[in-house]
Design a protein around this motif. Structure first.
Motif, PDB file in Angstrom:
ATOM      1  N   THR A  38      24.469  45.763  40.120  1.00  0.00           N
ATOM      2  CA  THR A  38      25.367  46.140  39.556  1.00  0.00           C
ATOM      3  C   THR A  38      25.638  47.745  39.812  1.00  0.00           C
ATOM      4  OG1 THR A  38      26.009  44.527  37.783  1.00  0.00           O
ATOM      5  CG2 THR A  38      27.418  46.707  37.655  1.00  0.00           C
TER       6      THR A  38
ATOM      7  N   GLY B   9      29.837  51.652  46.142  1.00  0.00           N
ATOM      8  CA  GLY B   9      31.427  51.653  45.824  1.00  0.00           C
ATOM      9  C   GLY B   9      32.084  53.015  45.714  1.00  0.00           C
TER      10      GLY B   9
ATOM     11  N   GLU C 260      32.899  39.575  42.396  1.00  0.00           N
ATOM     12  CA  GLU C 260      33.229  40.904  42.522  1.00  0.00           C
ATOM     13  C   GLU C 260      33.656  41.749  41.506  1.00  0.00           C
ATOM     14  OE1 GLU C 260      35.169  40.872  47.286  1.00  0.00           O
ATOM     15  OE2 GLU C 260      36.553  41.369  45.549  1.00  0.00           O
ATOM     16  N   LEU C 261      33.441  43.331  41.612  1.00  0.00           N
ATOM     17  CA  LEU C 261      33.545  43.900  40.331  1.00  0.00           C
ATOM     18  C   LEU C 261      34.810  44.896  40.595  1.00  0.00           C
ATOM     19  CD1 LEU C 261      32.576  44.277  37.240  1.00  0.00           C
ATOM     20  CD2 LEU C 261      31.071  45.987  38.219  1.00  0.00           C
ATOM     21  N   THR C 262      35.908  44.996  39.854  1.00  0.00           N
ATOM     22  CA  THR C 262      37.028  45.862  40.536  1.00  0.00           C
ATOM     23  C   THR C 262      36.729  47.144  39.807  1.00  0.00           C
ATOM     24  OG1 THR C 262      38.336  45.277  38.484  1.00  0.00           O
ATOM     25  CG2 THR C 262      38.708  44.183  40.755  1.00  0.00           C
ATOM     26  N   LYS C 263      37.217  48.209  40.311  1.00  0.00           N
ATOM     27  CA  LYS C 263      36.944  49.574  40.014  1.00  0.00           C
ATOM     28  C   LYS C 263      36.902  49.848  38.547  1.00  0.00           C
ATOM     29  CE  LYS C 263      37.307  54.384  41.769  1.00  0.00           C
ATOM     30  NZ  LYS C 263      37.442  55.047  43.047  1.00  0.00           N
ATOM     31  N   ASP C 264      38.196  49.281  37.753  1.00  0.00           N
ATOM     32  CA  ASP C 264      38.387  49.544  36.461  1.00  0.00           C
ATOM     33  C   ASP C 264      37.391  48.996  35.719  1.00  0.00           C
ATOM     34  OD1 ASP C 264      39.211  46.967  37.512  1.00  0.00           O
ATOM     35  OD2 ASP C 264      40.322  46.862  35.570  1.00  0.00           O
ATOM     36  N   LYS C 265      36.381  48.380  36.226  1.00  0.00           N
ATOM     37  CA  LYS C 265      35.306  47.749  35.535  1.00  0.00           C
ATOM     38  C   LYS C 265      34.071  48.317  35.528  1.00  0.00           C
ATOM     39  CE  LYS C 265      37.582  43.905  33.967  1.00  0.00           C
ATOM     40  NZ  LYS C 265      38.493  44.251  32.941  1.00  0.00           N
ATOM     41  N   TRP C 266      34.033  49.524  36.313  1.00  0.00           N
ATOM     42  CA  TRP C 266      32.614  49.983  36.882  1.00  0.00           C
ATOM     43  C   TRP C 266      32.150  50.936  35.692  1.00  0.00           C
ATOM     44  CZ3 TRP C 266      33.485  52.160  42.404  1.00  0.00           C
ATOM     45  CH2 TRP C 266      33.751  51.184  43.065  1.00  0.00           C
TER      46      TRP C 266
ATOM     47  N   LYS D 192      35.575  52.624  47.384  1.00  0.00           N
ATOM     48  CA  LYS D 192      36.060  51.139  47.550  1.00  0.00           C
ATOM     49  C   LYS D 192      36.689  51.031  46.107  1.00  0.00           C
ATOM     50  CE  LYS D 192      33.833  49.584  51.066  1.00  0.00           C
ATOM     51  NZ  LYS D 192      34.366  48.785  52.135  1.00  0.00           N
ATOM     52  N   LYS D 193      37.796  49.999  45.975  1.00  0.00           N
ATOM     53  CA  LYS D 193      38.481  49.637  44.997  1.00  0.00           C
ATOM     54  C   LYS D 193      37.855  48.519  44.306  1.00  0.00           C
ATOM     55  CE  LYS D 193      42.930  51.019  46.976  1.00  0.00           C
ATOM     56  NZ  LYS D 193      43.267  52.230  46.314  1.00  0.00           N
ATOM     57  N   SER D 194      36.932  47.826  44.865  1.00  0.00           N
ATOM     58  CA  SER D 194      35.988  46.666  44.379  1.00  0.00           C
ATOM     59  C   SER D 194      34.887  46.483  45.121  1.00  0.00           C
ATOM     60  CB  SER D 194      36.856  45.418  44.079  1.00  0.00           C
ATOM     61  OG  SER D 194      37.068  44.948  45.602  1.00  0.00           O
TER      62      SER D 194
END
Length: 105
Positions: free
Chosen positions: A41, A48, A69-75, A53-55
């Motif tokens: 991760t 990312g 996948e992991l979206t940017k709001d979860k980073w 990147k956005k995801s």
């Protein structure tokens, strides 16, 4: 002078064989799996951020063409969770890497 091409991260394939009667949710309790997922991760989020990147794909599900996948709001929350894990394991250089990545978000 030849042009150098940047290498993309090779997305790992997630293969797991469960013993009979074990559910997939039990995977979240296995220390080796936790560490692999958190390490990957951090690596993926770093890429990312670098590539705006956005995801980001974390893993390919074995024998399929599906990706976790992991979206940017979860980073940020993912990095905070990884930082807490590394702190408990006294892996301070990895904690610092997470902190630095969070500051770039």
């Amino acid at each position: 002078m030849p042009k150098l091409k940047k290498m993309r991260r090779k997305i790992p394939v997630f293969r797991v064989s469960l013993p009979p009667g074990m559910s997939y949710s039990a995977l979240t309790e296995i220390p080796e799996i936790i560490e692999v997922v958190l390490d990957e991760t951090v690596i993926a989020i770093k890429e990312g951020i670098t590539k705006n990147k956005k995801s980001i794909p974390l893993f390919e599900v074995a024998n399929s063409e599906f990706y976790i996948e992991l979206t940017k709001d979860k980073w940020k929350s993912s990095l905070e969770k990884a930082m807490q894990y590394y702190l408990e394991k006294e892996q301070y250089s990895k904690c610092a890497e997470c902190r630095d990545l969070i500051s770039k978000l």
